[in-house]
Design a protein around this motif. Structure first.
Motif, mmCIF file in Angstrom:
data_model
loop_
_atom_site.group_PDB
_atom_site.id
_atom_site.type_symbol
_atom_site.label_atom_id
_atom_site.label_comp_id
_atom_site.label_asym_id
_atom_site.label_seq_id
_atom_site.Cartn_x
_atom_site.Cartn_y
_atom_site.Cartn_z
ATOM 1 N N GLU A 22 0.820 -1.217 0.000
ATOM 2 C CA GLU A 22 0.000 0.000 0.000
ATOM 3 C C GLU A 22 0.852 1.264 0.000
ATOM 4 O O GLU A 22 0.448 2.292 -0.543
ATOM 5 N N ARG A 48 -8.876 -1.278 0.017
ATOM 6 C CA ARG A 48 -8.322 0.080 -0.051
ATOM 7 C C ARG A 48 -7.603 0.312 -1.377
ATOM 8 O O ARG A 48 -7.708 1.392 -1.977
ATOM 9 N N GLU A 51 -10.178 0.924 -4.007
ATOM 10 C CA GLU A 51 -10.756 2.270 -3.892
ATOM 11 C C GLU A 51 -9.830 3.328 -4.485
ATOM 12 O O GLU A 51 -10.291 4.352 -4.985
ATOM 13 N N ARG A 52 -8.519 3.065 -4.440
ATOM 14 C CA ARG A 52 -7.544 3.993 -5.021
ATOM 15 C C ARG A 52 -7.406 3.826 -6.528
ATOM 16 O O ARG A 52 -6.646 4.549 -7.178
#
Length: 451
Positions: A22, A48, A51-52
């Protein structure tokens, strides 16, 4: 074949390095092992990343497209579900067989727990092409298939690796995931020339590229995914990039993880190798795939329809004989290198021990230093017939049945509790005094009056 998705630079997502992935700059996409994902409970890290806008590709390891049986509908459905949940542009699997035996060959069903090479013969190609078509029909997105690393070679092969992959892509339209580390492995172990393989490949079918590390021992290259990427592997990547602009390149690392800076350094080395190849391509005035070697992938005009049951059975018998020699100690099939088969057999047993230790981490804790020695002894006479979780339960049952009389009672109690929590009634001990005790208890219950 349709338009290939442009992926960029990526890394294999693993729970152990989730935080580092990440934080890494310049990561366009990740690949996750499909069988390790639960669609209803995806890891927060993957969510996550999604979502990015980071692409996630599910990478299957258990379908066995190169096996003699048709692909399992349940495994295909699971792969399709993960692709849909993740919004993936494609899914990937391997050109390999992972199980053999069963009804097709009237022999015990065996699991390899590993990707094993498919013979590069017309029979095997016919079966593989039909299996790939079945998979393509069941998946909601395009399929790409990966060349694997091999320690052993099949006798009497009829095609080179490049020709085999060319015909597969030509007959099915499947995309190719080219692992340059596996090309290097096959160069060291089998004498296959990576440059010749690249020259024969249909690079217009390239989906993306894998890069991984390994090590050499006693003249055998082990594709460990646990060591830094070797320079010869990067050189093959540069050669490939000089022939075609890879839609995506991804670093695989499964064990012995370096820190975040170490991972970033390996990814940067991959970028440098690709840039070097593209610069050479531009200087030479070529921007696309290099012309294929004359005659590469030439078709015989046969085997374009469904594989017959007889063809599948012939392939199945050969694969069952090889797998049985590797995991059950049966005689080595004619034409195979006995020494190399011994190396492969030991590697398979060691991998089983490692994976079972991860699937059931309590077992190495309970058994301590004895775990690996006990598991390798168990593996010699107990081929894997199910998945690794089943293997863990069977191993624990084996230890409980065969434990010596001086076994530490605390260890035995802990192992018994672990087994009961996950399986049911504890396996019965084969020791005479325990058998006598059970018989006495049964006799006493029979004499008691009913309430």
């Amino acid at each position: 074949m349709g338009r290939t998705a442009r992926l960029g630079t990526g890394i294999g997502w693993r729970p152990e390095i989730a935080d580092a992935v990440e934080r890494m700059p310049g990561i366009d996409w990740v690949e996750a092992v499909s069988e390790n994902l639960c669609p209803g409970h995806l890891p927060d890290s993957l969510l996550r990343l999604r979502e990015r806008g980071v692409t996630v590709v599910p990478h299957g390891v258990s379908l066995g497209l190169g096996g003699a049986e048709r692909p399992d509908a349940g495994r295909l459905a699971a792969l399709a579900e993960r692709a849909e949940v993740l919004g993936s542009p494609l899914v990937t699997e391997h050109i390999a067989f992972v199980r053999a035996g069963g009804a097709l060959t009237a022999s015990p069903a065996l699991e390899a727990g590993h990707l094993l090479p498919v013979p590069r013969t017309r029979d095997a190609l016919d079966v593989l092409c039909e299996n790939v078509r079945i998979a393509q029909d069941a998946l909601p997105v395009p399929l790409a298939v990966e060349n694997i690393a091999a320690l052993v070679a099949w006798p009497d092969e009829e095609l080179t690796e490049g020709q085999f992959l060319y015909e597969l892509a030509d007959r099915t339209g499947v995309r190719l995931l080219i692992d340059v580390a596996n090309l290097h492995t096959n160069h060291v172990n089998l004498g296959a020339d990576p440059a010749e393989a690249l020259a024969e490949l249909p690079l217009e079918a390239l989906a993306y590229v894998h890069v991984a590390g390994g090590f050499e021992r006693d003249g055998v290259w082990h594709d460990s995914h646990a060591h830094p990427v070797a320079q010869p592997v990067l050189d093959i990547l540069t050669d490939l990039a000089s022939r075609v602009a890879p839609p995506g390149v991804l670093l695989e690392r499964d064990e012995n993880f370096p820190d975040g800076d170490g991972l970033s350094g390996e990814v940067e080395a991959i970028r440098t190798a690709v840039a070097k190849g593209r610069a050479g391509s531009t200087a030479a005035g070529t921007g696309g795939a290099a012309p294929r070697t004359s005659g590469a992938g030439s078709r015989s005009g046969t085997g374009t329809g469904p594989a017959s049951d007889a063809v599948r059975q012939r392939l199945g018998l050969g694969q069952a004989a090889l797998l049985s020699a590797l995991v059950a100690g049966t005689p080595v099939p004619e034409g195979f290198d006995r020494v190399r088969l011994g190396v492969q057999a030991r590697a398979l047993a060691g991998k089983r021990a490692d994976v079972v230790g991860k699937v059931a981490p309590e077992l190495p804790v309970i058994l301590g230093a004895r775990y690996r020695r006990a598991f390798l002894a168990y593996a010699q006479g107990s081929p894997m017939t199910g998945g690794y979780r089943r293997d863990a339960l069977d191993f624990a049952a084996h230890v409980l049945r065969s434990a010596p009389g001086d076994e530490d009672p605390a260890v035995r109690r802990a192992l018994r509790k672990w087994w009961l929590d996950r399986s049911g009634p504890v396996p019965r001990s084969g020791r005479p005094h325990n058998t006598a005790s059970r018989n006495m208890k049964r006799a006493w219950r029979r004499r008691r009056p009913l309430a």
